[in-house]
Design a protein around this motif. Structure first.
Motif, short mmCIF file in Angstrom:
data_model
loop_
_atom_site.label_atom_id
_atom_site.label_comp_id
_atom_site.label_asym_id
_atom_site.label_seq_id
_atom_site.Cartn_x
_atom_site.Cartn_y
_atom_site.Cartn_z
N CYS A 165 -7.68 5.56 1.34
CA CYS A 165 -7.68 6.98 1.74
C CYS A 165 -8.69 7.27 2.84
CB CYS A 165 -7.93 7.86 0.52
SG CYS A 165 -6.61 7.69 -0.71
N VAL B 273 -3.72 8.92 8.38
CA VAL B 273 -2.46 9.22 7.68
C VAL B 273 -1.55 10.02 8.61
CG1 VAL B 273 -1.41 10.42 5.73
CG2 VAL B 273 -3.60 9.23 5.43
N CYS C 33 -10.30 11.01 3.41
CA CYS C 33 -9.32 12.10 3.45
C CYS C 33 -9.94 13.32 2.74
CB CYS C 33 -8.04 11.66 2.74
SG CYS C 33 -6.86 13.01 2.54
N PHE D 156 -8.69 15.40 0.98
CA PHE D 156 -8.10 15.64 -0.35
C PHE D 156 -8.62 14.63 -1.39
CE2 PHE D 156 -4.48 17.47 2.24
CZ PHE D 156 -4.69 18.78 1.84
N LEU D 157 -9.46 13.68 -0.95
CA LEU D 157 -9.97 12.66 -1.87
C LEU D 157 -11.16 13.22 -2.67
CD1 LEU D 157 -9.54 9.63 -2.60
CD2 LEU D 157 -11.36 9.11 -0.96
N CYS E 196 -6.83 10.99 -5.54
CA CYS E 196 -6.13 11.98 -4.73
C CYS E 196 -6.03 13.30 -5.50
CB CYS E 196 -4.73 11.47 -4.36
SG CYS E 196 -3.82 12.67 -3.38
N PRO F 259 1.59 13.05 0.37
CA PRO F 259 2.62 12.67 1.36
C PRO F 259 3.37 11.40 0.97
CG PRO F 259 0.55 13.24 2.45
CD PRO F 259 0.25 13.19 0.98
N CYS G 191 1.66 8.14 1.73
CA CYS G 191 0.62 7.72 0.78
C CYS G 191 1.27 7.04 -0.43
CB CYS G 191 -0.18 8.94 0.32
SG CYS G 191 -1.06 9.77 1.65
#
Ligand code: SF4
Length: 262
Positions: free
Chosen positions: A71, A75, A146, A148-149, A154, A161, A164
């Motif tokens: 991550c 991406v 990321c 969102f991590l 996640c 996505p 991912c």
């Protein structure tokens, strides 16, 4: 009020085999962004089949919650998924939206400091060229997580996505973290739904590749774009547009069978 749905069966050729699935889509008007949950379920089903085949030959997918080694890669987020994530973010409490906005801002500052942004914008990431691979490695080694991590997991796992979902390995996490010294063992998927989404997006906008770097999401949100509307119709029609491209992407001669409705 719940929207009426319809089951659609389809088959896509995969080499000597095939991928057959049943998807439940809205019977009435919808668009490509709105049926993303259907595509996510199809991707999960395809991946589960591959995981099962791998286990028969003694290989196990090592990706799991708590491992965010991958991550920190760039991406490529399809514009349809960018639209869906935009809509989802706008449903969050204001404080959470601000928290995410701050994380994206900090990530972009790190990326800017890395000096990679110009090359990122000009590189054809999906071309699998030596220069794209080199840039991907340089990006990874910036170690920009990321946004969102959270706790190495996640935080948007159910709606993450497609790309991912499709990044899977059977090697230990360290191999993803340091791929120049340790070779990761990627899982080959016979179909890449994420690439099809990107390709459809690229056809919609002359100045777009059909995707954006995920880190650009909050900047992209400000434009208020609705790319999904360009692929709209009744649910089975929208799904067929996707399945047709999926089949074309796999083989020069389309092998998709038109959807059959119950
Ligand atoms: S969206 Fe989720 S799975 Fe994808 S890179 Fe970000 S944290 Fe990782």
């Amino acid at each position: 009020m719940n929207q009426e749905t319809v089951s659609v069966e389809f088959t896509v050729g995969i080499g000597d085999g095939k991928f057959s699935a049943v998807a439940v889509v809205p019977a009435g008007q919808t668009n490509l962004t709105q049926i993303l949950p259907v595509l996510q379920a199809l991707d999960d089903s395809l991946i589960a089949g591959v995981a099962s085949q791998l286990s028969e030959v003694g290989r196990t997918i090592s990706c799991r919650a708590g491992c965010g080694a991958c991550c920190r890669q760039m991406v490529p987020l399809s514009i349809f998924e960018a639209e869906a994530l935009t809509a989802w973010i706008r449903t969050l409490p204001e404080s959470r939206q601000q928290e995410l906005a701050q994380r994206f801002h900090e990530a972009l500052l790190k990326l800017s400091a890395s000096g990679l942004i110009d090359r990122m914008v000009n590189e054809d990431w999906l071309a699998e060229t030596d220069s794209a691979r080199q840039l991907a490695l340089e990006y990874l080694y910036q170690r920009i997580p990321c946004p969102f991590l959270e706790d190495e997991s996640c935080s948007i796992h159910p709606i993450r996505p497609l790309i991912c979902r499709e990044y899977l390995v059977t090697s230990p996490p360290q191999h993803c973290f340091d791929p120049t010294t340790l070779q990761a063992a990627p899982v080959h998927l016979p179909l890449n739904l994420s690439r099809v989404l990107n390709r459809i997006g690229a056809e919609l906008e002359n100045d777009s590749r059909g995707w954006i770097p995920l880190l650009f999401l909050f900047a992209w949100m400000k434009a208020g774009a609705h790319p999904g509307d360009a692929v709209a119709g009744a649910g089975p029609e929208v799904l067929y547009e996707f399945v047709k491209r999926l089949s074309e992407a796999r083989a020069p001669s389309p092998t998709a069978e038109p959807p059959a409705e119950d």
